[in-house]
Scaffold this active site. Structure first.
Site, PDB file in Angstrom:
ATOM      1  N   GLN A   1      54.274  38.755  43.297  1.00 55.11           N
ATOM      2  CA  GLN A   1      53.661  40.074  43.235  1.00 55.11           C
ATOM      3  C   GLN A   1      53.959  40.873  44.505  1.00 55.11           C
ATOM      4  OE1 GLN A   1      49.433  39.132  42.991  1.00 55.11           O
ATOM      5  NE2 GLN A   1      49.803  37.436  44.379  1.00 55.11           N
TER       6      GLN A   1
ATOM      7  N   TYR B   1      30.989  42.549  46.097  1.00 59.92           N
ATOM      8  CA  TYR B   1      31.821  41.848  45.109  1.00 59.92           C
ATOM      9  C   TYR B   1      31.694  40.336  45.304  1.00 59.92           C
ATOM     10  CZ  TYR B   1      35.991  40.144  42.667  1.00 59.92           C
ATOM     11  OH  TYR B   1      36.844  39.455  41.846  1.00 59.92           O
TER      12      TYR B   1
ATOM     13  N   TYR C   1      35.888  50.180  44.877  1.00 56.66           N
ATOM     14  CA  TYR C   1      36.321  50.402  43.503  1.00 56.66           C
ATOM     15  C   TYR C   1      35.950  51.799  43.015  1.00 56.66           C
ATOM     16  CZ  TYR C   1      37.204  45.374  42.875  1.00 56.66           C
ATOM     17  OH  TYR C   1      37.685  44.095  42.964  1.00 56.66           O
TER      18      TYR C   1
ATOM     19  N   ASP D   1      38.343  33.913  40.314  1.00 55.17           N
ATOM     20  CA  ASP D   1      38.665  35.180  40.985  1.00 55.17           C
ATOM     21  C   ASP D   1      40.129  35.533  40.752  1.00 55.17           C
ATOM     22  OD1 ASP D   1      37.959  37.401  42.572  1.00 55.17           O
ATOM     23  OD2 ASP D   1      38.804  36.461  44.361  1.00 55.17           O
TER      24      ASP D   1
ATOM     25  N   ASP E   1      49.629  26.436  41.377  1.00 54.55           N
ATOM     26  CA  ASP E   1      49.243  27.089  40.126  1.00 54.55           C
ATOM     27  C   ASP E   1      48.003  26.368  39.603  1.00 54.55           C
ATOM     28  OD1 ASP E   1      48.957  27.963  37.508  1.00 54.55           O
ATOM     29  OD2 ASP E   1      51.091  27.856  37.046  1.00 54.55           O
ATOM     30  N   CYS E   2      46.964  27.117  39.295  1.00 54.65           N
ATOM     31  CA  CYS E   2      45.695  26.484  38.936  1.00 54.65           C
ATOM     32  C   CYS E   2      45.740  25.775  37.582  1.00 54.65           C
ATOM     33  CB  CYS E   2      44.561  27.505  38.960  1.00 54.65           C
ATOM     34  SG  CYS E   2      44.629  28.735  37.643  1.00 54.65           S
TER      35      CYS E   2
ATOM     36  N   GLU F   1      33.572  52.593  41.200  1.00 55.33           N
ATOM     37  CA  GLU F   1      33.090  52.486  39.823  1.00 55.33           C
ATOM     38  C   GLU F   1      32.219  51.238  39.739  1.00 55.33           C
ATOM     39  OE1 GLU F   1      36.388  51.962  37.087  1.00 55.33           O
ATOM     40  OE2 GLU F   1      37.550  50.935  38.610  1.00 55.33           O
TER      41      GLU F   1
END
Length: 367
Positions: free
Chosen positions: A148, A177, A351, A276, A255-256, A353
Site C-alpha cells: 500500500q 477510536y 474522521y 483493526d 499475514d493474519c 464523522e
C-alpha cells in the site's frame, strides 16, 4: 509550480434570469482584466461565457435561465497579490449582480478556493463521500510498501495523520477510536490473552500494554507501516513499536489469515480479538466485492480462536452508511457459530464523522 486555485461564486435568483442582460452586465468586469471572451448560447439552456487571460488564468460564467448563475475562476498565482486580484474580481461580480437584481437573489455562496495539484494534498473524502479539507501543512512521510501507499501528514488540529492508500486511518488526536475498539473502558484486560489483527499504528497495543495483560499478540503484515509510525506517530504508539517483543507482547510481521488458521488448528484461544484491519466495505454487493469475502473469513477464523466467554471488537463504518452496516450485521448470522453483538457510535476527531464500533461474542447455549 504553483497550485491551481479554483474559486467559485454562485447566485441563486428569486426568479428566472434574463441571460443576455446578465451577460451584458458582467462582461465589462472580465474585459477590463484583459481577458479574451468566447460566448456559447443555447435556446433553452442559457449562456456559457469563457474568459481567458494571457497568463493562463481563466473564468467561466454559466447563466442558467431558471435562475442559477455560476462563476468559476481558475488561477495559478500563489502570491498574495494574485489572490487579492481574484477576490477583487469576484467582489465586483457580486456587487454588480446585487445592483442588477435589486435584492431578488435568494442566495449568494462563495466557497474557499480549492487548491489543485499542490505539493500538499489537503482534500480527503469522508466514508460517505463528502469532501473534507484538512489543515495539512506538511508531508511528514510518504512511501510505497509492497502492500500500500503510506502517508503521514501533519494537521494543525489533529497532529500527525496516518493515511493508507488514500484512506484516513488514525490521527494522534484519535484516542477515542482506540478506546472504542478496546471496549470503551468497560473491559478488564488484566492477565488476559489478547490478539490484535492489524493495528500497525501501535495505538491499541500501547494502550493495552498499560492494562497488564498476560500476553498480547499483534499480527501486522506491513513492516513499513510500523517503521513510519514508530518514528512519526509517537503520541499514539509511545515506544511500544521500538521493539517487536516486550515483557507482555509480541508483534509478528505476518499475514493474519494463515496465522489464524494455524492458531485454530493448534487450539490456541484468546480472551479478546481486536480486528483493526479494515472498515466495513461501502459496497452492498457482497457477492461481487472481495473485501466482504475477506471480512467473513476473518470473522469466522476469529470466532474459532475466541474463547467461549471472549469478546471480538471491530470498527464498522460511518453512521450514515446504514445499508453497509445492516449488511455487515446480516453477515454475523452466517458464521459457523451463533453470535450476538452490540454497537456504539463514537466521534473520532480526524474522521469528521460519527463512527460505529461493534462488540461481538459467542451466543451462550443451554447445556
Amino acid at each position: 509550480m504553483a497550485a491551481a486555485r479554483h474559486s467559485t461564486l454562485d447566485f441563486l435568483l428569486g426568479a428566472t434570469a434574463d441571460c443576455n442582460a446578465v451577460l451584458k452586465a458582467l462582461q465589462p468586469i472580465f474585459q477590463e482584466q484583459g481577458m479574451t471572451e468566447t460566448v456559447h448560447n443555447w435556446e433553452d439552456h442559457g449562456y456559457l461565457a469563457t474568459y481567458i487571460k494571457k497568463n493562463g488564468s481563466f473564468a467561466n460564467l454559466r447563466i442558467h435561465p431558471h435562475g442559477l448563475v455560476l462563476v468559476d475562476l481558475q488561477s495559478y498565482s500563489d502570491h498574495t497579490k494574485g489572490r487579492e486580484e481574484v477576490d477583487q474580481l469576484l467582489n465586483k461580480v457580486e456587487e454588480r449582480m446585487k445592483e442588477l437584481f435589486h435584492g431578488n437573489i435568494k442566495r449568494v455562496k462563495r466557497l474557499p478556493a480549492i487548491l489543485r495539484g499542490g505539493v500538499i494534498d489537503r482534500y480527503w473524502p469522508t466514508a460517505d463521500g463528502r469532501l473534507v479539507e484538512y489543515d495539512i501543512d506538511e508531508v511528514v512521510y510518504d512511501e510505497d510498501s509492497p502492500f500500500q501507499n503510506i502517508k503521514i501528514l501533519h494537521s494543525k488540529q489533529f497532529g500527525n495523520i496516518l493515511i493508507l492508500s488514500g484512506d484516513v486511518n488514525l490521527a494522534e488526536s484519535d484516542l477515542a477510536y482506540t478506546q472504542a475498539i478496546m471496549g470503551s473502558g468497560k473491559e478488564d484486560y488484566t492477565g488476559k490473552e489478547v490478539l490484535i489483527l492489524g493495528g500497525g499504528d501501535g495505538g491499541i497495543l500501547y494502550e493495552i500494554v498499560k492494562l497488564k495483560p498476560k500476553m498480547v499478540t499483534m499480527l501486522q503484515i506491513d513492516q513499513m507501516v510500523i517503521d513510519g509510525c514508530k518514528k512519526y506517530m509517537r503520541k499514539t504508539c509511545g515506544d511500544v513499536l521500538d521493539n517487536l517483543e516486550g515483557e507482555c507482547y509480541q508483534v509478528l510481521i505476518e499475514d493474519c489469515i494463515p496465522v489464524l488458521k494455524r492458531y485454530a488448528k493448534e487450539g490456541r484461544m484468546f480472551d479478546y480479538v481486536i480486528n483493526d484491519l479494515t472498515a466495513v466495505p461501502i459496497s452492498t454487493s457482497p457477492e461481487e466485492d472481495s473485501t466482504w469475502e475477506f471480512l467473513r473469513l476473518i470473522l469466522d477464523l476469529s470466532m474459532k480462536v475466541l474463547k467461549q466467554d471472549g469478546k471480538y471488537f471491530t470498527q464498522g463504518n460511518c453512521i450514515n452508511l446504514t445499508d453497509a452496516l445492516t449488511l455487515y450485521e446480516e453477515q454475523l448470522s452466517r458464521l459457523y457459530c451463533p453470535v450476538e453483538f452490540s454497537k456504539e457510535t463514537v466521534c473520532v476527531p480526524s474522521y469528521m464523522e460519527l463512527w460505529v464500533f461493534y462488540t461481538i461474542w459467542k451466543k451462550q447455549t443451554d447445556i
